[in-house]
Design a protein around this motif. Structure first.
Motif, mmCIF file in Angstrom:
data_model
loop_
_atom_site.group_PDB
_atom_site.id
_atom_site.type_symbol
_atom_site.label_atom_id
_atom_site.label_comp_id
_atom_site.label_asym_id
_atom_site.label_seq_id
_atom_site.Cartn_x
_atom_site.Cartn_y
_atom_site.Cartn_z
ATOM 1 N N SER A 115 120.613 -65.576 36.674
ATOM 2 C CA SER A 115 119.711 -65.232 35.573
ATOM 3 C C SER A 115 119.004 -63.918 35.868
ATOM 4 O O SER A 115 118.978 -63.456 37.009
ATOM 5 C CB SER A 115 118.676 -66.341 35.358
ATOM 6 N N LYS B 93 115.596 -63.147 34.085
ATOM 7 C CA LYS B 93 114.608 -63.515 33.063
ATOM 8 C C LYS B 93 113.806 -62.317 32.565
ATOM 9 O O LYS B 93 113.369 -62.296 31.425
ATOM 10 C CB LYS B 93 113.711 -64.615 33.591
ATOM 11 N N ASN C 112 118.403 -65.962 30.566
ATOM 12 C CA ASN C 112 117.866 -67.182 31.172
ATOM 13 C C ASN C 112 118.873 -67.877 32.075
ATOM 14 O O ASN C 112 118.502 -68.577 33.003
ATOM 15 C CB ASN C 112 117.385 -68.145 30.091
#
Length: 120
Positions: free
Chosen positions: A88, A90, A95
């Motif tokens: 990921s 973020k 996500n």
């Protein structure tokens, strides 16, 4: 999610075991005609209900692995999966990347294994 291609490309080229097998033959969408196997080619497909990308959009990555023999293709599929599955970013709206499936076909010119990744 706008950095998705760059995130995946950077992850793949940073895996030295993988680049030892494919050299610099990692491409987003277009592969030059004169490129020899093995090759990794990938593209993203965005599922969106509006005109602009957002952090909530879903994406699919279709990644083709072209090799001259089945077993080297399997090795590359494993390395690619180990490199980006469940990763990921973020800060850039990625996500998670999750492998969904692997399909394979043999053509006259190559063994082709297609990995599908879901991205949220």
């Amino acid at each position: 999610m706008e950095r998705l291609n760059e995130f995946i490309y950077d992850a793949l080229v940073s895996n030295s075991a993988l680049t030892n097998l494919v050299n610099d033959n990692i491409f987003v969408v277009d592969v030059p005609e004169s490129t020899d196997n093995p090759v990794i080619q990938f593209a993203r497909i965005i599922e969106s209900n509006h005109n602009k990308l957002s952090r909530n959009d879903k994406a699919t990555i279709l990644m083709n692995i072209y090799t001259d023999d089945y077993y080297s293709g399997c090795d590359i599929v494993k390395m690619v999966t180990d490199t980006i599955d469940r990763k990921s970013d973020k800060n850039n709206g990625i996500n998670g990347i999750y492998r969904e499936s692997v399909r394979e076909v043999k053509s006259e010119y190559a063994h082709i294994q297609t990995i599908t990744f879901n991205v949220s």
